[in-house]
Write a protein that holds these residues in place. Structure first.
Motif, short mmCIF file in Angstrom:
data_model
loop_
_atom_site.label_atom_id
_atom_site.label_comp_id
_atom_site.label_asym_id
_atom_site.label_seq_id
_atom_site.Cartn_x
_atom_site.Cartn_y
_atom_site.Cartn_z
N PRO A 113 0.56 -1.26 0.05
CA PRO A 113 0.11 0.13 -0.02
C PRO A 113 0.94 1.29 0.02
CG PRO A 113 -0.97 -1.63 1.57
CD PRO A 113 0.40 -2.04 1.16
N THR A 114 0.28 2.14 -0.67
CA THR A 114 1.26 3.49 -1.03
C THR A 114 1.62 4.29 0.49
OG1 THR A 114 -0.07 3.84 -3.06
CG2 THR A 114 1.54 5.59 -1.98
N LYS A 115 0.85 4.39 1.40
CA LYS A 115 1.04 5.25 2.56
C LYS A 115 1.41 4.45 3.71
CE LYS A 115 -1.51 9.27 0.76
NZ LYS A 115 -2.63 10.18 1.35
N VAL A 116 1.86 3.23 3.61
CA VAL A 116 2.16 2.43 4.78
C VAL A 116 3.64 2.24 4.78
CG1 VAL A 116 2.28 -0.09 5.20
CG2 VAL A 116 0.23 0.86 4.57
N TYR A 117 3.90 2.40 6.07
CA TYR A 117 5.27 2.63 6.47
C TYR A 117 5.89 1.41 7.37
CZ TYR A 117 4.88 7.17 4.48
OH TYR A 117 4.54 8.33 3.67
N TRP A 118 7.07 1.14 7.42
CA TRP A 118 7.56 0.12 8.19
C TRP A 118 7.09 -0.08 9.57
CZ3 TRP A 118 10.38 0.28 12.70
CH2 TRP A 118 11.03 1.61 12.81
N HIS A 119 7.00 0.84 10.27
CA HIS A 119 6.70 0.81 11.87
C HIS A 119 5.18 0.53 12.00
CE1 HIS A 119 4.85 4.87 11.04
NE2 HIS A 119 6.01 5.23 10.29
N ALA A 120 4.63 0.50 10.70
CA ALA A 120 3.01 0.09 10.95
C ALA A 120 2.95 -1.42 10.52
CB ALA A 120 2.13 1.00 10.14
N GLU A 138 3.52 -8.22 7.18
CA GLU A 138 2.10 -7.96 6.81
C GLU A 138 1.92 -6.62 7.44
OE1 GLU A 138 0.18 -10.47 9.67
OE2 GLU A 138 0.90 -12.24 8.40
N THR A 139 1.10 -5.94 6.09
CA THR A 139 1.01 -4.60 6.19
C THR A 139 -0.49 -4.37 6.67
OG1 THR A 139 0.06 -4.30 4.14
CG2 THR A 139 2.53 -4.03 4.39
N PRO A 140 -0.81 -3.22 7.62
CA PRO A 140 -2.32 -3.09 7.96
C PRO A 140 -3.03 -2.90 6.83
CG PRO A 140 -1.07 -1.05 8.31
CD PRO A 140 -0.04 -2.07 7.88
N ASP A 141 -4.35 -3.16 6.99
CA ASP A 141 -5.36 -2.94 5.81
C ASP A 141 -5.61 -1.38 5.50
OD1 ASP A 141 -7.59 -2.42 4.40
OD2 ASP A 141 -8.82 -3.71 5.63
N PRO A 142 -5.22 -1.05 4.32
CA PRO A 142 -5.02 0.48 4.07
C PRO A 142 -6.28 1.18 4.07
CG PRO A 142 -4.70 -0.84 2.01
CD PRO A 142 -4.95 -1.85 2.98
N HIS A 143 -7.65 0.18 4.00
CA HIS A 143 -8.79 0.86 4.29
C HIS A 143 -9.41 1.10 5.58
CE1 HIS A 143 -9.02 0.40 0.02
NE2 HIS A 143 -8.89 -0.82 -0.13
N GLU A 188 -8.18 2.53 8.46
CA GLU A 188 -8.09 3.75 9.04
C GLU A 188 -8.93 4.63 8.59
OE1 GLU A 188 -4.88 7.33 9.98
OE2 GLU A 188 -4.02 5.03 9.38
N SER A 189 -9.35 4.66 7.11
CA SER A 189 -10.06 5.50 6.37
C SER A 189 -11.76 4.94 6.82
CB SER A 189 -10.39 5.37 4.77
OG SER A 189 -8.89 5.60 4.59
N ASN A 190 -11.87 3.81 7.13
CA ASN A 190 -13.25 3.47 7.41
C ASN A 190 -13.56 3.85 8.85
OD1 ASN A 190 -13.48 2.13 4.98
ND2 ASN A 190 -13.00 0.17 5.69
N LYS A 191 -12.53 3.81 9.69
CA LYS A 191 -12.88 4.21 11.08
C LYS A 191 -12.97 5.87 11.20
CE LYS A 191 -10.05 0.98 13.72
NZ LYS A 191 -8.77 0.86 14.42
N ALA A 192 -12.27 6.60 10.44
CA ALA A 192 -12.68 8.15 10.33
C ALA A 192 -14.01 8.35 9.51
CB ALA A 192 -11.44 8.76 9.61
N ILE A 193 -14.30 7.63 8.69
CA ILE A 193 -15.68 7.75 7.97
C ILE A 193 -16.77 7.36 9.21
CG2 ILE A 193 -17.35 7.18 6.50
CD1 ILE A 193 -15.01 6.65 4.52
N TRP A 194 -16.71 6.34 9.66
CA TRP A 194 -17.69 6.14 10.83
C TRP A 194 -17.88 7.24 11.88
CZ3 TRP A 194 -17.47 5.08 16.36
CH2 TRP A 194 -18.58 4.51 16.74
#
Length: 200
Positions: free
Chosen positions: A43-50, A119-124, A126-132
């Motif tokens: 995912p584009t905006k995923v960094y190693w610490h996540a 394993e990277t986090p689900d890129p969606h 964080e967005s889904n949480k913000a929308i909720w």
């Protein structure tokens, strides 16, 4: 020191990587953006610490038909026993990517074996949480931001008119309230950024 070639499992997809044995896993991860096979699964905006990094206690062979240097193969094509071995809790150990070096992944490296799972986090997520949260706490604003389009991913003039809800449609910025002009002018201004270089 020469580099070693081996496979990692990136979000369930095997990717061939090259790294110096003395490199940390953070350094290995930073090079994935330049890896043609890896960028498809990163995912584009995923960094190693996540991300979560797992060293395989027993490196897993890809099977009789290893992936060549020209491309990668979807994880679904890998034999079931390979999948199970990569995700078996007893065969993997979480490691600190800053403190773990490539040479610690194995005594020797074979380029048809998987040594590391990232394993990277689900890129969606964080967005889904913000929308909720927006819908729960600022429903009036949430409703204003919702739009309906005839065809997903494409706007047409009818979509614009349908979603105006009493708004103003104008090609003349001066016909809009002054606040729009201020935003327009602010966006048009030249920006100066301080660029920092981070070397690992």
């Amino acid at each position: 020191m020469s580099e070693v070639d081996f496979f990692i499992l990136l979000n369930k997809n095997p990717v061939l990587v090259s790294a110096k044995p003395g490199n940390t896993l953070v350094q290995l991860f930073s090079r994935l953006r330049d890896n043609v096979d890896a960028v498809e699964y990163l995912p584009t905006k995923v960094y190693w610490h996540a991300c979560d990094f797992y060293r395989l206690n027993n490196p897993v062979a890809l099977g009789e038909d290893p992936i060549d240097h020209e491309g990668s193969r979807n994880f679904m094509d890998i034999p079931d026993e390979v999948k199970e071995a990569c995700f078996q809790e007893s065969n993997r150990m979480a490691v600190n990517p800053m403190a773990t070096k490539v040479h610690s992944l194995g005594d020797e490296f074979f380029e048809d074996h998987i040594y590391l799972v990232i394993e990277t986090p689900d890129p969606h997520e964080e967005s889904n949480k913000a929308i909720w949260k927006l819908q729960q706490h600022h429903n009036a604003l949430f409703e204003c931001l919702q739009v309906m389009v005839e065809k997903p991913g494409a706007w047409c003039p009818e979509d614009v008119m349908r979603n105006m809800r009493g708004g103003i449609l104008s090609n003349d910025i001066n016909a809009l309230p002054p606040a729009f002009r201020e935003i327009h002018d602010a966006l048009a201004q030249q920006r100066v950024y301080n660029v920092c270089t981070f070397v690992l």
